[in-house]
Design a protein around this motif. Structure first.
Motif, PDB file in Angstrom:
ATOM      1  N   GLY A   1       0.746  -1.396  -0.081  1.00 13.12           N
ATOM      2  CA  GLY A   1       0.054  -0.117  -0.014  1.00 13.12           C
ATOM      3  C   GLY A   1       0.976   1.239  -0.223  1.00 13.12           C
ATOM      4  O   GLY A   1       1.897   1.245   0.315  1.00 13.12           O
ATOM      5  N   VAL A   2       0.280   2.266  -0.228  1.00 13.91           N
ATOM      6  CA  VAL A   2       0.941   3.810  -0.349  1.00 13.91           C
ATOM      7  C   VAL A   2       0.664   4.443   1.221  1.00 13.91           C
ATOM      8  O   VAL A   2      -0.464   4.418   1.754  1.00 13.91           O
ATOM      9  N   GLY A   3       1.926   4.393   1.799  1.00 15.94           N
ATOM     10  CA  GLY A   3       1.824   5.016   3.029  1.00 15.94           C
ATOM     11  C   GLY A   3       1.683   6.560   3.165  1.00 15.94           C
ATOM     12  O   GLY A   3       1.289   7.170   4.077  1.00 15.94           O
ATOM     13  N   ARG A   4       2.123   7.190   1.986  1.00 15.51           N
ATOM     14  CA  ARG A   4       2.154   8.662   2.293  1.00 15.51           C
ATOM     15  C   ARG A   4       2.693   9.290   0.900  1.00 15.51           C
ATOM     16  O   ARG A   4       3.475   8.567   0.214  1.00 15.51           O
ATOM     17  N   VAL A   5       2.181  10.358   0.389  1.00 13.52           N
ATOM     18  CA  VAL A   5       2.530  11.119  -0.618  1.00 13.52           C
ATOM     19  C   VAL A   5       2.963  12.825  -0.046  1.00 13.52           C
ATOM     20  O   VAL A   5       2.302  13.297   0.181  1.00 13.52           O
ATOM     21  N   ASP A   6       3.975  12.750  -0.627  1.00 14.15           N
ATOM     22  CA  ASP A   6       4.709  14.290  -0.310  1.00 14.15           C
ATOM     23  C   ASP A   6       4.690  15.175  -1.316  1.00 14.15           C
ATOM     24  O   ASP A   6       5.060  14.768  -2.759  1.00 14.15           O
ATOM     25  N   VAL A   7       4.327  16.432  -1.175  1.00 12.82           N
ATOM     26  CA  VAL A   7       4.208  17.298  -2.460  1.00 12.82           C
ATOM     27  C   VAL A   7       4.835  18.777  -2.116  1.00 12.82           C
ATOM     28  O   VAL A   7       4.875  19.034  -1.048  1.00 12.82           O
ATOM     29  N   SER A   8       5.658  19.031  -3.453  1.00  8.30           N
ATOM     30  CA  SER A   8       6.386  20.198  -3.047  1.00  8.30           C
ATOM     31  C   SER A   8       5.682  21.321  -3.933  1.00  8.30           C
ATOM     32  O   SER A   8       5.566  20.788  -5.187  1.00  8.30           O
ATOM     33  N   LEU A   9       5.779  22.708  -3.585  1.00  5.39           N
ATOM     34  CA  LEU A   9       5.539  23.588  -4.526  1.00  5.39           C
ATOM     35  C   LEU A   9       6.706  24.251  -5.189  1.00  5.39           C
ATOM     36  O   LEU A   9       6.516  25.414  -5.947  1.00  5.39           O
ATOM     37  N   ASP A  10       7.812  24.084  -4.464  1.00  7.98           N
ATOM     38  CA  ASP A  10       9.030  24.976  -4.791  1.00  7.98           C
ATOM     39  C   ASP A  10      10.295  23.827  -5.191  1.00  7.98           C
ATOM     40  O   ASP A  10      11.374  24.259  -4.817  1.00  7.98           O
ATOM     41  N   GLY A  11       9.926  23.003  -6.073  1.00  6.51           N
ATOM     42  CA  GLY A  11      10.719  22.142  -6.758  1.00  6.51           C
ATOM     43  C   GLY A  11      11.396  21.144  -5.697  1.00  6.51           C
ATOM     44  O   GLY A  11      12.563  20.398  -6.099  1.00  6.51           O
ATOM     45  N   GLY A  12      10.993  20.931  -4.496  1.00  4.06           N
ATOM     46  CA  GLY A  12      11.478  19.861  -3.388  1.00  4.06           C
ATOM     47  C   GLY A  12      12.295  20.577  -2.393  1.00  4.06           C
ATOM     48  O   GLY A  12      12.901  19.864  -1.548  1.00  4.06           O
ATOM     49  N   ARG A  13      12.087  21.887  -2.164  1.00  2.65           N
ATOM     50  CA  ARG A  13      12.984  22.467  -0.850  1.00  2.65           C
ATOM     51  C   ARG A  13      12.070  22.244   0.172  1.00  2.65           C
ATOM     52  O   ARG A  13      12.692  22.174   1.419  1.00  2.65           O
ATOM     53  N   THR A  14      10.906  22.518  -0.018  1.00  7.25           N
ATOM     54  CA  THR A  14       9.882  22.111   1.355  1.00  7.25           C
ATOM     55  C   THR A  14       8.838  21.270   0.991  1.00  7.25           C
ATOM     56  O   THR A  14       8.371  21.199  -0.447  1.00  7.25           O
ATOM     57  N   TRP A  15       8.238  20.465   1.689  1.00  5.06           N
ATOM     58  CA  TRP A  15       7.037  19.384   1.439  1.00  5.06           C
ATOM     59  C   TRP A  15       6.092  19.698   2.380  1.00  5.06           C
ATOM     60  O   TRP A  15       6.016  20.182   3.549  1.00  5.06           O
ATOM     61  N   HIS A  16       4.752  18.980   1.454  1.00  6.49           N
ATOM     62  CA  HIS A  16       3.578  18.932   2.453  1.00  6.49           C
ATOM     63  C   HIS A  16       3.001  17.637   2.318  1.00  6.49           C
ATOM     64  O   HIS A  16       3.327  16.814   1.210  1.00  6.49           O
ATOM     65  N   VAL A  17       2.453  16.973   3.217  1.00  8.17           N
ATOM     66  CA  VAL A  17       1.616  15.767   3.152  1.00  8.17           C
ATOM     67  C   VAL A  17       0.511  15.974   2.477  1.00  8.17           C
ATOM     68  O   VAL A  17      -0.427  16.599   2.969  1.00  8.17           O
ATOM     69  N   ALA A  18       0.349  15.116   1.329  1.00  6.30           N
ATOM     70  CA  ALA A  18      -1.066  15.108   0.742  1.00  6.30           C
ATOM     71  C   ALA A  18      -2.078  14.253   1.496  1.00  6.30           C
ATOM     72  O   ALA A  18      -1.757  13.233   2.104  1.00  6.30           O
ATOM     73  N   GLU A  19      -3.379  14.633   1.233  1.00  5.41           N
ATOM     74  CA  GLU A  19      -4.483  13.717   1.847  1.00  5.41           C
ATOM     75  C   GLU A  19      -4.731  12.627   0.795  1.00  5.41           C
ATOM     76  O   GLU A  19      -4.963  12.657  -0.462  1.00  5.41           O
ATOM     77  N   LEU A  20      -4.928  11.182   1.272  1.00  5.39           N
ATOM     78  CA  LEU A  20      -4.902  10.015   0.565  1.00  5.39           C
ATOM     79  C   LEU A  20      -6.489   9.705   0.484  1.00  5.39           C
ATOM     80  O   LEU A  20      -7.200  10.077   1.462  1.00  5.39           O
ATOM     81  N   LYS A  21      -6.925   9.268  -0.757  1.00  8.69           N
ATOM     82  CA  LYS A  21      -8.449   9.121  -0.795  1.00  8.69           C
ATOM     83  C   LYS A  21      -8.473   7.478  -1.635  1.00  8.69           C
ATOM     84  O   LYS A  21      -7.734   7.247  -2.346  1.00  8.69           O
ATOM     85  N   GLY A  22      -9.331   6.613  -1.335  1.00  5.41           N
ATOM     86  CA  GLY A  22      -9.676   5.504  -1.873  1.00  5.41           C
ATOM     87  C   GLY A  22     -10.128   4.538  -0.993  1.00  5.41           C
ATOM     88  O   GLY A  22     -10.266   4.662   0.336  1.00  5.41           O
ATOM     89  N   GLU A  23     -10.322   3.382  -1.640  1.00  2.37           N
ATOM     90  CA  GLU A  23     -10.825   2.158  -0.628  1.00  2.37           C
ATOM     91  C   GLU A  23      -9.672   1.589   0.389  1.00  2.37           C
ATOM     92  O   GLU A  23      -8.678   1.902   0.112  1.00  2.37           O
ATOM     93  N   GLU A  24     -10.278   1.358   1.510  1.00  2.29           N
ATOM     94  CA  GLU A  24      -9.394   0.442   2.283  1.00  2.29           C
ATOM     95  C   GLU A  24      -9.020  -0.750   1.826  1.00  2.29           C
ATOM     96  O   GLU A  24     -10.003  -1.601   1.431  1.00  2.29           O
ATOM     97  N   GLN A  25      -7.780  -1.097   1.890  1.00  2.82           N
ATOM     98  CA  GLN A  25      -7.344  -2.327   1.439  1.00  2.82           C
ATOM     99  C   GLN A  25      -6.435  -2.965   2.575  1.00  2.82           C
ATOM    100  O   GLN A  25      -5.479  -2.110   3.377  1.00  2.82           O
TER     101      GLN A  25
END
Length: 556
Positions: A466-490
């Motif tokens: 499974g996917v544990g986490r998705v990190d998103v950056s708006l500045d090319g990878g200098r700072t990161w934010h954790v995205a909200e995951l959506k989908g069926e429980e697996q």
């Protein structure tokens, strides 16, 4: 010949398999050769294998849709065919189809016709990206039927390569040649929103922004990956051939598969090995379809468990059969009668938690023709190439499938390996895929408002991780934010489907451009590599570096 190999291989940029099928010509990385003509007494003669062409001019343009500059391609020749009679005022001798038909082997030279022209392609046979067996199907005859199967060959730069091997023309009385029937004429209709990567065979992906609109991808928008024409299968006469352990073969009708075995349903993501290949192509040209980020989709599959069918045929449970493989053959075939084939480990097929299906339903509907009607293999967590469609035969062996697509394709290599040094026998066939994620909104180059930006995408990992986490950056990878995951429980170890994700983050005041980046971490803490170059490979498979989208901020 050693000089020719890298030149010709560089010109033939493949987009699908078999190597001939679905060629895409978006990148022509190496120079094409032009050959010095040799003319004697107004005729051109057929050369022998001891003669080698001289490279006298080169030129190639990179990029999708780029033209290719050719020099004066003509076959260097030294000895006329004994019965060749030069037509008045013509630079080439004239042959009958019977004379062409005498050249069907490397020993006798390999001749083919295209239109009204005759070509000696003997020196190209070894260089042919599809292998000798495919091109020799046309030996001594017309190329039209072969090229109708692999229609993308009918492009000017491909014809330019062929013209370099011209040795003659057909006699006027034999120049009429019936147009071959289009083997793709019976293919089903497709949704017009799909982004087409090749028409024959048909390969297409949905627009990225539509891909993550639904957790289950609508059947019409599910990405299409075909290697050959879509077969027309009569469900009433259809029989699945299952080779048993004692030489006995079961023949199961569609009705028997539905009535004898309990129906099982699995939500699973199917991903092509070439997903995101276009990003590798920007690093260095690769051979394969120019897939973007949408060569994957998710569906709810319904059908019989493979393990139930194999047990019914007399095969033992997992762990009792040793190191074996379960092979699959489709009903789609090339001109030689070779079917698409693949295999998976026996332990995967018989695993009690593997959920491998013989699927006859997709999202609660009858399996569509493009997706394998009436029956396909569904192997959750495993590369799409092993999920054989239009399933015709199942067998068990101590060896992997000997199919081209198992042995000589869908394998990854070091960035140092090129088409002159590759040895497909040294790499394992791709099975489980690595962790993957991509941005579907905003689109590359989009203009976005200041203040806040909403980013959407998907994340997935093979092998049920499974996917544990998705990190998103708006500045090319200098700072990161954790995205909200959506989908069926697996369930752990059985997370076969993707996670959709979303993040709304602040846009720094005064920003004019943003480099949006995403990366996923799976349940085993595997993470995507940050750049493409270290994972580049000549087939452009397993592309899973951080996905990057550059956008412009439009100020009020």
């Amino acid at each position: 010949m050693l000089l020719l190999r890298p030149i010709v291989r560089g010109l033939w940029v493949l987009q699908s398999t078999p190597r001939l099928a679905g060629v895409a010509w978006g990148s022509l990385p190496r120079a094409c050769a032009a050959w010095t003509p040799s003319r004697a007494q107004g005729t051109w003669s057929a050369g022998h294998s001891s003669q080698r062409r001289k490279v006298t001019a080169v030129g190639a343009l990179l990029g999708l849709g780029a033209g290719l500059a050719y020099g004066n391609h003509r076959r260097q020749a030294t000895e006329a065919e004994p019965n060749a009679e030069a037509a008045p005022g013509a630079p080439y001798p004239v042959f009958t189809r019977q004379e062409v038909g005498q050249h069907r082997s490397l020993a006798d030279r390999v001749w083919v016709t295209y239109g009204n022209e005759v070509f000696d392609i003997t020196d190209f046979v070894e260089l042919h990206p599809g292998g000798q067996s495919k091109i020799l199907l046309a030996a001594g005859g017309a190329l039209e039927l072969l090229w109708a199967m692999y229609a993308v060959h009918s492009q000017e730069h491909v014809l330019g390569i062929l013209r370099g091997y011209k040795v003659g023309e057909l006699s006027p009385e034999e120049q009429s040649q019936p147009t071959p029937e289009d083997p793709y004429a019976g293919d089903p209709p497709r949704h017009p929103a799909l982004k087409v990567n090749s028409l024959k065979p048909f390969n297409a992906e949905p627009p990225a922004e539509l891909l993550t609109e639904n957790y289950l991808t609508p059947n019409q928008l599910f990405f299409k990956r075909n290697h050959l024409p879509v077969p027309a299968v009569d469900p009433a006469s259809y029989r699945l051939q299952v080779e048993g352990p004692r030489g006995r073969t079961l023949a199961l009708s569609l009705h028997e598969l539905k009535s004898r075995f309990p129906k099982h349903e699995v939500t699973a993501t199917l991903q092509c090995a070439g997903n995101r290949r276009s990003e590798m192509n920007r690093v260095r040209p690769v051979k394969g379809l120019e897939w973007g980020v949408a060569a994957l989709s998710t569906a709810r599959w319904g059908g019989a468990r493979l393990r139930d069918v194999l047990a019914h045929a007399g095969y033992p449970e997992e762990g009792q059969a040793g190191e074996q493989h379960v092979g699959f053959e489709g009903l789609d075939q090339d001109l030689s009668g070779a079917a698409y084939g693949a295999s998976i480990p026996y332990s995967t097929a018989m695993g009690c938690h593997g959920d491998v299906l013989l699927a006859y339903e997709m999202n609660g509907e009858e399996l569509p023709r493009d997706h394998g009607y009436p029956l396909r293999v569904g192997v959750p967590g495993v590369v799409g190439a092993r999920n054989v469609k239009w399933l015709g035969r199942i067998s068990v062996s101590r060896e992997e499938s000997q199919s081209h697509w198992q042995q000589n394709d869908y394998k990854g290599f070091s960035p140092s390996v090129d088409w002159d040094t590759v040895d497909f026998s040294t790499a394992p066939a791709i099975q489980e895929l690595p962790v993957q994620s991509a941005i579907t909104e905003p689109a590359p180059g989009a203009a976005v408002p200041p203040g806040e930006l909403t980013v959407k995408g998907y994340a997935w990992s093979g092998g049920g991780r499974g996917v544990g986490r998705v990190d998103v950056s708006l500045d090319g990878g200098r700072t990161w934010h954790v995205a909200e995951l959506k989908g069926e429980e697996q369930a752990p170890g059985r997370a076969w489907a993707w996670q959709l994700w979303q993040l709304t983050g602040p846009v720094a005041p005064g920003s004019t451009e943003l480099d949006v980046v995403c990366k996923a971490v799976d349940a085993s803490y595997n993470v995507q590599p940050d750049t493409v170059a270290p994972i580049w490979n000549l087939r452009g498979v397993l592309s899973n570096a951080w996905h990057r989208v550059h956008v412009t901020v439009v100020q009020d």
